[in-house]
Design a protein around this motif. Sequence first.
Motif, PDB file in Angstrom:
ATOM      1  N   ILE A  77     -10.223  -1.237  -2.680  1.00 52.46           N
ATOM      2  CA  ILE A  77      -9.003  -0.469  -2.883  1.00 52.46           C
ATOM      3  C   ILE A  77      -7.993  -0.802  -1.783  1.00 52.46           C
ATOM      4  CG2 ILE A  77      -9.858   1.526  -1.567  1.00 52.46           C
ATOM      5  CD1 ILE A  77      -8.607   3.317  -3.759  1.00 52.46           C
ATOM      6  N   GLY A  78      -6.710  -0.710  -2.121  1.00 49.46           N
ATOM      7  CA  GLY A  78      -5.663  -1.007  -1.152  1.00 49.46           C
ATOM      8  C   GLY A  78      -4.486  -0.069  -1.320  1.00 49.46           C
ATOM      9  N   HIS A  79      -3.629  -0.027  -0.299  1.00 41.75           N
ATOM     10  CA  HIS A  79      -2.425   0.805  -0.342  1.00 41.75           C
ATOM     11  C   HIS A  79      -1.279  -0.001   0.256  1.00 41.75           C
ATOM     12  CE1 HIS A  79       0.221   4.347   0.482  1.00 41.75           C
ATOM     13  NE2 HIS A  79      -0.411   4.840  -0.557  1.00 41.75           N
ATOM     14  N   GLY A  80      -0.207  -0.152  -0.514  1.00 42.74           N
ATOM     15  CA  GLY A  80       0.923  -0.947  -0.045  1.00 42.74           C
ATOM     16  C   GLY A  80       2.145  -0.698  -0.906  1.00 42.74           C
ATOM     17  N   ALA A  81       3.013  -1.692  -0.990  1.00 46.49           N
ATOM     18  CA  ALA A  81       4.221  -1.616  -1.812  1.00 46.49           C
ATOM     19  C   ALA A  81       4.282  -2.861  -2.684  1.00 46.49           C
ATOM     20  CB  ALA A  81       5.465  -1.519  -0.929  1.00 46.49           C
ATOM     21  N   ALA A  82       4.548  -2.674  -3.968  1.00 47.86           N
ATOM     22  CA  ALA A  82       4.409  -3.765  -4.935  1.00 47.86           C
ATOM     23  C   ALA A  82       5.301  -4.959  -4.629  1.00 47.86           C
ATOM     24  CB  ALA A  82       4.695  -3.235  -6.346  1.00 47.86           C
ATOM     25  N   TYR A  83       6.487  -4.745  -4.054  1.00 46.17           N
ATOM     26  CA  TYR A  83       7.365  -5.897  -3.833  1.00 46.17           C
ATOM     27  C   TYR A  83       6.865  -6.825  -2.731  1.00 46.17           C
ATOM     28  CZ  TYR A  83       9.931  -2.802  -0.452  1.00 46.17           C
ATOM     29  OH  TYR A  83      10.308  -1.943   0.547  1.00 46.17           O
ATOM     30  N   TYR A  84       5.845  -6.416  -1.995  1.00 47.04           N
ATOM     31  CA  TYR A  84       5.244  -7.317  -1.010  1.00 47.04           C
ATOM     32  C   TYR A  84       4.505  -8.475  -1.693  1.00 47.04           C
ATOM     33  CZ  TYR A  84       5.962  -3.801   2.712  1.00 47.04           C
ATOM     34  OH  TYR A  84       6.493  -2.920   3.613  1.00 47.04           O
ATOM     35  N   TRP A  85       4.100  -8.293  -2.948  1.00 42.83           N
ATOM     36  CA  TRP A  85       3.300  -9.325  -3.635  1.00 42.83           C
ATOM     37  C   TRP A  85       4.158 -10.126  -4.617  1.00 42.83           C
ATOM     38  CZ3 TRP A  85       0.756  -6.752  -0.360  1.00 42.83           C
ATOM     39  CH2 TRP A  85       0.465  -5.388  -0.474  1.00 42.83           C
ATOM     40  N   LYS A  86       5.463 -10.077  -4.455  1.00 43.33           N
ATOM     41  CA  LYS A  86       6.360 -10.750  -5.396  1.00 43.33           C
ATOM     42  C   LYS A  86       6.043 -12.237  -5.547  1.00 43.33           C
ATOM     43  CE  LYS A  86      11.301 -11.596  -6.126  1.00 43.33           C
ATOM     44  NZ  LYS A  86      11.532 -12.931  -5.595  1.00 43.33           N
ATOM     45  N   GLU A 112      -1.498  -9.303   2.806  1.00 40.56           N
ATOM     46  CA  GLU A 112      -2.595  -9.863   2.008  1.00 40.56           C
ATOM     47  C   GLU A 112      -3.452  -8.779   1.356  1.00 40.56           C
ATOM     48  OE1 GLU A 112      -4.844 -12.802   4.132  1.00 40.56           O
ATOM     49  OE2 GLU A 112      -3.050 -13.820   4.883  1.00 40.56           O
ATOM     50  N   VAL A 113      -2.914  -7.573   1.297  1.00 37.15           N
ATOM     51  CA  VAL A 113      -3.658  -6.454   0.712  1.00 37.15           C
ATOM     52  C   VAL A 113      -3.978  -6.722  -0.759  1.00 37.15           C
ATOM     53  CG1 VAL A 113      -3.487  -4.029   0.026  1.00 37.15           C
ATOM     54  CG2 VAL A 113      -2.852  -4.718   2.354  1.00 37.15           C
ATOM     55  N   PHE A 114      -2.993  -7.173  -1.511  1.00 40.80           N
ATOM     56  CA  PHE A 114      -3.201  -7.420  -2.945  1.00 40.80           C
ATOM     57  C   PHE A 114      -4.305  -8.445  -3.157  1.00 40.80           C
ATOM     58  CE2 PHE A 114      -2.521  -9.456  -7.004  1.00 40.80           C
ATOM     59  CZ  PHE A 114      -2.176  -8.426  -7.853  1.00 40.80           C
ATOM     60  N   ASP A 115      -4.248  -9.544  -2.402  1.00 40.13           N
ATOM     61  CA  ASP A 115      -5.259 -10.597  -2.541  1.00 40.13           C
ATOM     62  C   ASP A 115      -6.650 -10.078  -2.209  1.00 40.13           C
ATOM     63  OD1 ASP A 115      -3.445 -12.526  -3.322  1.00 40.13           O
ATOM     64  OD2 ASP A 115      -3.065 -13.214  -1.289  1.00 40.13           O
ATOM     65  N   ALA A 116      -6.739  -9.249  -1.174  1.00 39.66           N
ATOM     66  CA  ALA A 116      -8.043  -8.718  -0.754  1.00 39.66           C
ATOM     67  C   ALA A 116      -8.666  -7.861  -1.848  1.00 39.66           C
ATOM     68  CB  ALA A 116      -7.896  -7.906   0.531  1.00 39.66           C
TER      69      ALA A 116
END
Length: 365
Positions: free
Chosen positions: A102-111, A90-94
Amino acid sequence: MKRRELIGAAGLGLAALGLSACKQEEQQAPASAGKPEQQRFEWKMVTAWPKNFPALGTGAQRFADIVTRMSGGRLTIKVFAGGELVPPMEVFDAVSRGTAEIGHGAAYYWKGKVAAATFFTTVPFGLSAQEMNAWLHKGGGQALWDEAYAPFGVKPFACGNSGMQMGGWFNKRIDKVEDLAGLKIRMPGLGGEVLAKLGATPVIMPGSEIFTALQTGAIDATEWIGPYNDLAFGLHKAASYYYAPGWQEPQAVLELLINQTALNQLPDDLAAIVVEAARSCNADMLDDFTFNNAQALQSLKTEGVEFAQFPDEVIKALRTASEEVLDDFAAQSDLGSRIWASMKAFRAQASELSALTEQQLYNWR
């Protein structure tokens, strides 16, 4: 005349004393006196990684530390591991909501939220890390990435890369294409869709859950990253075979997500620091992975890990399925079509160059 001269001399003396006193006051006054107080910002960073996890978690922390130092403390960033403030997925949503700046993750998690996002982590049989950076920073990839995230009020930056990954950990041998049928494998992104096309069942879960799922049989196989991180998770203790190469992720961009409103509120110098810190950490993480993967590989060998390679027949089937999945996926939207066309065109150009350069070096070695 003597009286007037005496008065004049006294006046000059008093003036000199006044000037001297003024100079002393100036010297004693703080350097910032008279200057407006510079605005300070405190940001929260949410990540998809376990706390201080090698390269991924430590890379996010490194970014925060660099920004704090470069800004002289005017912009400080508190880092939260996955699950501390929001769940990893839920990093993108946050960031979009402003729960965290700000967040740090991998883009395909928010597909599921931004379909085109998956292109900006990796695609099967796609660009190498060096090529991906070139496409993003010089080949128009960043503008397309910005376009994908703009409706959500999020600005993305590349902030790390895993380099070439491994094919994953399996509890059964893969000797032919049919061996993939019915396999429950943790694999996000388009790689998972490719496996589904060949009869496997892809599963998406955060890294922190992989070991238990593999050990208990909830999944039959998993890809994670490579020797460095796989060793840290102890995956060699839960699976029998370690397959190479990572056809599904020839590289993987780790992204920095910034709430656009928060970014717009920064003065120009702090915004520039954020951008340059991301570029610095993007390069540093690739260095980290390249060096430590080589070290961890030796450690896994001493642990008696059985390494295996996918047979040519399997790789051929995976490559054919990958191109079909990518073409179908891109055709679902105008943006997806433009992203894939741009990436595919650069892949063709880069392949000609690498065939004459890096590929020859690797063959010689």
